[in-house]
Design an enzyme around this catalytic site. Sequence first.
Site, PDB file in Angstrom:
ATOM      1  N   HIS A  96       1.008  -1.156  -0.031  1.00  0.00           N
ATOM      2  CA  HIS A  96      -0.175   0.139  -0.106  1.00  0.00           C
ATOM      3  C   HIS A  96       0.657   1.254  -0.240  1.00  0.00           C
ATOM      4  CE1 HIS A  96      -2.824   3.164   1.384  1.00  0.00           C
ATOM      5  NE2 HIS A  96      -3.784   2.114   0.824  1.00  0.00           N
ATOM      6  N   GLU A  98       0.865   4.062   1.673  1.00  0.00           N
ATOM      7  CA  GLU A  98       1.151   4.501   2.946  1.00  0.00           C
ATOM      8  C   GLU A  98       2.293   3.959   3.377  1.00  0.00           C
ATOM      9  OE1 GLU A  98      -2.939   4.320   4.569  1.00  0.00           O
ATOM     10  OE2 GLU A  98      -3.342   6.054   3.427  1.00  0.00           O
ATOM     11  N   GLU A 183      -4.349   2.325  -7.104  1.00  0.00           N
ATOM     12  CA  GLU A 183      -4.640   3.482  -6.308  1.00  0.00           C
ATOM     13  C   GLU A 183      -3.645   4.772  -6.346  1.00  0.00           C
ATOM     14  OE1 GLU A 183      -6.568   1.643  -2.398  1.00  0.00           O
ATOM     15  OE2 GLU A 183      -4.533   2.038  -1.921  1.00  0.00           O
ATOM     16  N   GLY A 189      -7.463   9.171   0.448  1.00  0.00           N
ATOM     17  CA  GLY A 189      -7.877  10.167   1.688  1.00  0.00           C
ATOM     18  C   GLY A 189      -8.031  11.693   1.396  1.00  0.00           C
ATOM     19  N   SER A 228     -10.564   7.354  -2.583  1.00  0.00           N
ATOM     20  CA  SER A 228     -11.825   8.121  -2.459  1.00  0.00           C
ATOM     21  C   SER A 228     -12.941   7.657  -3.039  1.00  0.00           C
ATOM     22  CB  SER A 228     -11.441   9.900  -2.720  1.00  0.00           C
ATOM     23  OG  SER A 228     -10.504  10.189  -2.085  1.00  0.00           O
ATOM     24  N   GLY A 249     -10.865   2.859   1.637  1.00  0.00           N
ATOM     25  CA  GLY A 249     -10.423   3.446   2.818  1.00  0.00           C
ATOM     26  C   GLY A 249     -11.523   3.762   3.652  1.00  0.00           C
TER      27      GLY A 249
END
Length: 268
Positions: A96, A98, A183, A189, A228, A249
């Site tokens: 991911h 992040e 993504e 986010g 999103s 998410g």
Amino acid sequence: MRRPIIAGNWKMNKTAAEARVLIQQIAPAAATRPDVDVVVCPPFTALHAAAYPDVARAAVQLGAQDMFWKDTGAYTGEVAPGMLLKLGCRYVIIGHSERRGRFGVLEPDFTPEVLSVFGETDATVQLKTHAAFRHGLTPIVCCGETLGERRAGRTDAVVTQQLEHGLEGVSADQARNLVIAYEPVWAIGTGEVCDPEEANRVCGVIRGALGRQFGDVAASIRIQYGGSVKATNAAAILSREEIDGALVGGASLVAEEFNQIVAAAPRR
Ligand code: PGA
């Protein structure tokens, strides 16, 4: 025909008790769509609680947000694939953005030194993907460009390279059981959803790259869009030809939102 897969990435949210409540709230809606794989990925500490309620067992499948690639050993703080399997996990998110230290929302207190904590690279993605297959877990391998990379016209090259390197050594046979999540980092986010047409185009680019790696099998690999996704935009995204589901998410933390996203999956 590719079976839709809607996965909730709860990130660092929900205690064990909260997870139990949320899963009870989404299981009935998931049960009305046996044609869709509905997956939730709670934090490690809530996996057991999320796996526990009987009501959820059949309708909602369990995934982890990350794992280590070794089976056991002196790796303080890490979690092994076998541990996830024993908890009932079938899926694991790998790479991911992040975890790669690439955040859609600016984190002003994250200096480069702090960011190095999120040290995922294509090389570790590769090790983890192989470990997932070795253990019979389905990897959801993430790829996606930052805003800077998009503005520089490098989107296609970035996702292609991430997958070529991250999936190196995976066999065509294993790839049948692979899920990819496209993504775009700038859409995660931020409330800034990628235009569905463009998301579909990039997913097509990804399928092309998978075709070069795995041949005909690429046609059966599921590719999710993430960034999103919410109840109001899910149908527009999920109806696209190359998009086989969503990695959700923020909206996966609210049962009503997530249930509507599951309901928006096209009946294929
Ligand atoms: P988001 O996150 O839906 O909150 O944008 C998606 C993800 O990071 O998987």
